[in-house]
Design a protein around this motif. Structure first.
Motif, PDB file in Angstrom:
ATOM      1  N   SER A  26       0.839  -1.188   0.000  1.00 54.38           N
ATOM      2  CA  SER A  26       0.000   0.000   0.000  1.00 54.38           C
ATOM      3  C   SER A  26       0.873   1.236   0.000  1.00 54.38           C
ATOM      4  O   SER A  26       1.940   1.282   0.600  1.00 54.38           O
ATOM      5  N   SER A  27       0.444   2.278  -0.726  1.00 53.46           N
ATOM      6  CA  SER A  27       1.252   3.489  -0.818  1.00 53.46           C
ATOM      7  C   SER A  27       0.384   4.642  -1.248  1.00 53.46           C
ATOM      8  O   SER A  27      -0.757   4.480  -1.668  1.00 53.46           O
ATOM      9  N   ALA A  28       0.948   5.822  -1.191  1.00 53.34           N
ATOM     10  CA  ALA A  28       0.259   7.003  -1.672  1.00 53.34           C
ATOM     11  C   ALA A  28       0.162   6.948  -3.188  1.00 53.34           C
ATOM     12  O   ALA A  28       0.948   6.290  -3.849  1.00 53.34           O
ATOM     13  N   ALA A  29      -0.846   7.629  -3.746  1.00 53.90           N
ATOM     14  CA  ALA A  29      -1.038   7.625  -5.195  1.00 53.90           C
ATOM     15  C   ALA A  29       0.225   8.113  -5.890  1.00 53.90           C
ATOM     16  O   ALA A  29       0.819   9.113  -5.509  1.00 53.90           O
ATOM     17  N   GLY A  30       0.623   7.399  -6.923  1.00 52.49           N
ATOM     18  CA  GLY A  30       1.803   7.797  -7.681  1.00 52.49           C
ATOM     19  C   GLY A  30       3.094   7.265  -7.124  1.00 52.49           C
ATOM     20  O   GLY A  30       4.120   7.326  -7.781  1.00 52.49           O
ATOM     21  N   GLU A  31       3.072   6.744  -5.918  1.00 52.16           N
ATOM     22  CA  GLU A  31       4.284   6.233  -5.294  1.00 52.16           C
ATOM     23  C   GLU A  31       4.456   4.762  -5.646  1.00 52.16           C
ATOM     24  O   GLU A  31       4.234   3.886  -4.819  1.00 52.16           O
ATOM     25  N   LYS A  32       4.853   4.498  -6.883  1.00 49.42           N
ATOM     26  CA  LYS A  32       4.967   3.121  -7.336  1.00 49.42           C
ATOM     27  C   LYS A  32       5.853   3.084  -8.580  1.00 49.42           C
ATOM     28  O   LYS A  32       5.834   3.991  -9.399  1.00 49.42           O
ATOM     29  N   ILE A  33       6.644   2.008  -8.690  1.00 53.84           N
ATOM     30  CA  ILE A  33       7.443   1.779  -9.885  1.00 53.84           C
ATOM     31  C   ILE A  33       6.841   0.595 -10.627  1.00 53.84           C
ATOM     32  O   ILE A  33       6.600  -0.459 -10.025  1.00 53.84           O
ATOM     33  N   THR A  34       6.600   0.763 -11.923  1.00 55.22           N
ATOM     34  CA  THR A  34       6.039  -0.321 -12.729  1.00 55.22           C
ATOM     35  C   THR A  34       7.111  -0.894 -13.647  1.00 55.22           C
ATOM     36  O   THR A  34       7.708  -0.180 -14.449  1.00 55.22           O
ATOM     37  N   VAL A  35       7.348  -2.195 -13.484  1.00 56.27           N
ATOM     38  CA  VAL A  35       8.334  -2.908 -14.304  1.00 56.27           C
ATOM     39  C   VAL A  35       7.569  -3.820 -15.258  1.00 56.27           C
ATOM     40  O   VAL A  35       6.668  -4.538 -14.830  1.00 56.27           O
ATOM     41  N   VAL A  36       7.945  -3.793 -16.535  1.00 50.81           N
ATOM     42  CA  VAL A  36       7.287  -4.676 -17.493  1.00 50.81           C
ATOM     43  C   VAL A  36       8.302  -5.614 -18.135  1.00 50.81           C
ATOM     44  O   VAL A  36       9.511  -5.427 -18.002  1.00 50.81           O
ATOM     45  N   GLY A  37       7.775  -6.644 -18.810  1.00 46.95           N
ATOM     46  CA  GLY A  37       8.634  -7.600 -19.493  1.00 46.95           C
ATOM     47  C   GLY A  37       7.930  -8.134 -20.724  1.00 46.95           C
ATOM     48  O   GLY A  37       6.703  -8.163 -20.793  1.00 46.95           O
ATOM     49  N   LYS A  38       8.690  -8.535 -21.703  1.00 47.29           N
ATOM     50  CA  LYS A  38       8.116  -9.097 -22.927  1.00 47.29           C
ATOM     51  C   LYS A  38       7.664 -10.538 -22.685  1.00 47.29           C
ATOM     52  O   LYS A  38       7.825 -11.090 -21.586  1.00 47.29           O
ATOM     53  N   ASN A  39       7.121 -11.143 -23.760  1.00 45.19           N
ATOM     54  CA  ASN A  39       6.432 -12.423 -23.593  1.00 45.19           C
ATOM     55  C   ASN A  39       7.305 -13.625 -23.902  1.00 45.19           C
ATOM     56  O   ASN A  39       6.968 -14.466 -24.743  1.00 45.19           O
ATOM     57  N   PHE A  40       8.439 -13.729 -23.218  1.00 50.25           N
ATOM     58  CA  PHE A  40       9.234 -14.955 -23.265  1.00 50.25           C
ATOM     59  C   PHE A  40      10.007 -15.099 -21.962  1.00 50.25           C
ATOM     60  O   PHE A  40      10.119 -14.148 -21.183  1.00 50.25           O
ATOM     61  N   THR A  41      10.515 -16.297 -21.742  1.00 53.11           N
ATOM     62  CA  THR A  41      11.055 -16.681 -20.432  1.00 53.11           C
ATOM     63  C   THR A  41      12.113 -15.723 -19.903  1.00 53.11           C
ATOM     64  O   THR A  41      12.057 -15.289 -18.747  1.00 53.11           O
ATOM     65  N   GLU A  42      13.081 -15.427 -20.719  1.00 51.87           N
ATOM     66  CA  GLU A  42      14.178 -14.563 -20.262  1.00 51.87           C
ATOM     67  C   GLU A  42      13.662 -13.228 -19.736  1.00 51.87           C
ATOM     68  O   GLU A  42      14.116 -12.724 -18.707  1.00 51.87           O
ATOM     69  N   GLN A  43      12.685 -12.651 -20.444  1.00 49.87           N
ATOM     70  CA  GLN A  43      12.120 -11.379 -20.017  1.00 49.87           C
ATOM     71  C   GLN A  43      11.301 -11.518 -18.745  1.00 49.87           C
ATOM     72  O   GLN A  43      11.268 -10.608 -17.920  1.00 49.87           O
ATOM     73  N   ASP A  44      10.667 -12.672 -18.578  1.00 45.32           N
ATOM     74  CA  ASP A  44       9.924 -12.944 -17.352  1.00 45.32           C
ATOM     75  C   ASP A  44      10.875 -12.918 -16.158  1.00 45.32           C
ATOM     76  O   ASP A  44      10.615 -12.271 -15.133  1.00 45.32           O
ATOM     77  N   ILE A  45      11.987 -13.585 -16.303  1.00 42.87           N
ATOM     78  CA  ILE A  45      12.992 -13.608 -15.234  1.00 42.87           C
ATOM     79  C   ILE A  45      13.532 -12.211 -14.973  1.00 42.87           C
ATOM     80  O   ILE A  45      13.638 -11.758 -13.820  1.00 42.87           O
ATOM     81  N   MET A  46      13.877 -11.499 -16.041  1.00 41.34           N
ATOM     82  CA  MET A  46      14.462 -10.170 -15.890  1.00 41.34           C
ATOM     83  C   MET A  46      13.502  -9.185 -15.227  1.00 41.34           C
ATOM     84  O   MET A  46      13.902  -8.351 -14.406  1.00 41.34           O
ATOM     85  N   ALA A  47      12.219  -9.272 -15.579  1.00 39.40           N
ATOM     86  CA  ALA A  47      11.245  -8.357 -14.985  1.00 39.40           C
ATOM     87  C   ALA A  47      11.164  -8.552 -13.470  1.00 39.40           C
ATOM     88  O   ALA A  47      11.169  -7.585 -12.690  1.00 39.40           O
ATOM     89  N   TYR A  48      11.098  -9.807 -13.050  1.00 37.47           N
ATOM     90  CA  TYR A  48      11.048 -10.071 -11.609  1.00 37.47           C
ATOM     91  C   TYR A  48      12.356  -9.716 -10.923  1.00 37.47           C
ATOM     92  O   TYR A  48      12.375  -9.234  -9.790  1.00 37.47           O
ATOM     93  N   LEU A  49      13.460  -9.958 -11.597  1.00 44.14           N
ATOM     94  CA  LEU A  49      14.757  -9.647 -11.010  1.00 44.14           C
ATOM     95  C   LEU A  49      14.884  -8.150 -10.761  1.00 44.14           C
ATOM     96  O   LEU A  49      15.272  -7.703  -9.673  1.00 44.14           O
ATOM     97  N   VAL A  50      14.537  -7.351 -11.770  1.00 41.32           N
ATOM     98  CA  VAL A  50      14.588  -5.891 -11.636  1.00 41.32           C
ATOM     99  C   VAL A  50      13.602  -5.417 -10.578  1.00 41.32           C
ATOM    100  O   VAL A  50      13.932  -4.586  -9.715  1.00 41.32           O
ATOM    101  N   GLY A  51      12.394  -5.948 -10.626  1.00 38.19           N
ATOM    102  CA  GLY A  51      11.378  -5.506  -9.675  1.00 38.19           C
ATOM    103  C   GLY A  51      11.740  -5.807  -8.239  1.00 38.19           C
ATOM    104  O   GLY A  51      11.601  -4.952  -7.355  1.00 38.19           O
TER     105      GLY A  51
END
Length: 300
Positions: A26-51
């Motif tokens: 939970s946080s104040a509005a706007g206080e959030k970082i959004t990480v995205v990833g493309k639709n293959f395994t390597e990007q799935d791993i990288m998105a979670y790693l960065v996040g």
């Protein structure tokens, strides 16, 4: 240091709404970082790693929306402000987004995408993570030993005895078969076009002796294959690096240094091993990412 056109903003927003949250706080509005990833395994791993790394180091709520779509969707989300960061590949930025002809110099490609993205899109390429997910040629251990194959140039005197297995895309693209055979002066016994998923089966059964692959594919580890060194540097560089909106870097000043902790940390071999944990061992990408971060001492 060291992959077409961006879809409409509405499309990116729609796809983002289908993602899922990896970290909820939970946080104040706007206080959030959004990480995205493309639709293959390597990007799935990288998105979670960065996040997970950002969550740990910045103490900020992080939302991970992985398997978002292709480059157009992920980059479109960045342009529209619906995403703050994702891991992109220098060659993709250079060829698919900037529409430049493929180049072989990793530093030149990195420098040009870094400058152009900052000027055109207010996005910053941070330090490359280390691995280069580009095309590679793979053979079995047996074939490598039989013909003394260590680098692509070693294929020239024996190419007439080898059958090359590849998918249609590699046969057609200039940075694939046409350029490869010209650069290395190769004339194979035969070339067989097949579905990408069948190449490894064909190689293992002896129907073909050589295939094209991506340098971080987990199936290389699963099948214990030998990657041939691209000694003439034919294949374009696709080094992975965090791509971040400048607005996010201004809002979270420590974000740059935090993500640069990943610089040079993962080479092609290790990335292939991480991909294999998901694709072969059927582990969850989120768990694989967290395990790696703990092993490196980047999170507790």
């Amino acid at each position: 240091m060291w992959k077409k056109a961006v879809v409409a903003t509405a499309c990116a927003v729609l796809v983002l709404s289908l993602g899922y949250t990896a970290v909820t706080t939970s946080s104040a509005a706007g206080e959030k970082i959004t990480v995205v990833g493309k639709n293959f395994t390597e990007q799935d791993i990288m998105a979670y790693l960065v996040g997970r790394l950002l969550e740990e180091k910045l103490d900020v709520p992080v939302e991970v929306k992985s398997y978002l779509g292709g480059t157009d969707v992920a980059f479109g989300a960045m342009k529209s402000g619906n995403a703050d960061v994702y891991v992109e590949y220098t060659g993709t930025g250079y060829v698919n987004i900037l529409n430049k002809e493929a180049a072989s110099d990793p530093q030149q490609v990195y420098d040009e995408v870094k400058q152009a993205f900052a000027e055109r899109y207010r996005m910053d390429w941070l330090e490359p993570i280390g691995f280069n997910n580009t095309y590679a040629l793979a053979v079995s251990q047996e074939t490598a030993k039989r013909y003394g194959l260590k680098k692509v140039s070693d294929l020239r005197p024996v190419a007439g005895e080898l059958v090359f297995g590849t998918n249609q895309e590699f046969l057609d693209r200039p940075d694939g078969m046409p350029g490869l055979t010209k650069t290395y002066d190769l004339n194979f016994k035969d070339v067989k076009s097949m579905d990408a998923g069948l190449k490894y089966t064909a190689l293992n059964s002896g129907q073909v002796q050589l295939i094209d692959a991506y340098s971080t594919d987990g199936r290389l580890i699963q099948n214990n294959l030998v990657l041939l060194e691209d000694d003439k540097h034919f294949f374009p560089p696709y080094y992975a690096a965090p791509l971040v909106r400048q607005d996010a870097l201004e809002q979270y000043p420590d974000m740059r240094d935090t993500l640069n902790l990943l610089a040079g940390k993962i080479d092609e071999q290790e990335m292939a091993e991480l991909n294999a944990k998901v694709d072969v061992e059927k582990q969850q990408a989120k768990s694989v990412a967290e395990e790696w971060l703990k092993k490196e001492g980047l999170i507790e």
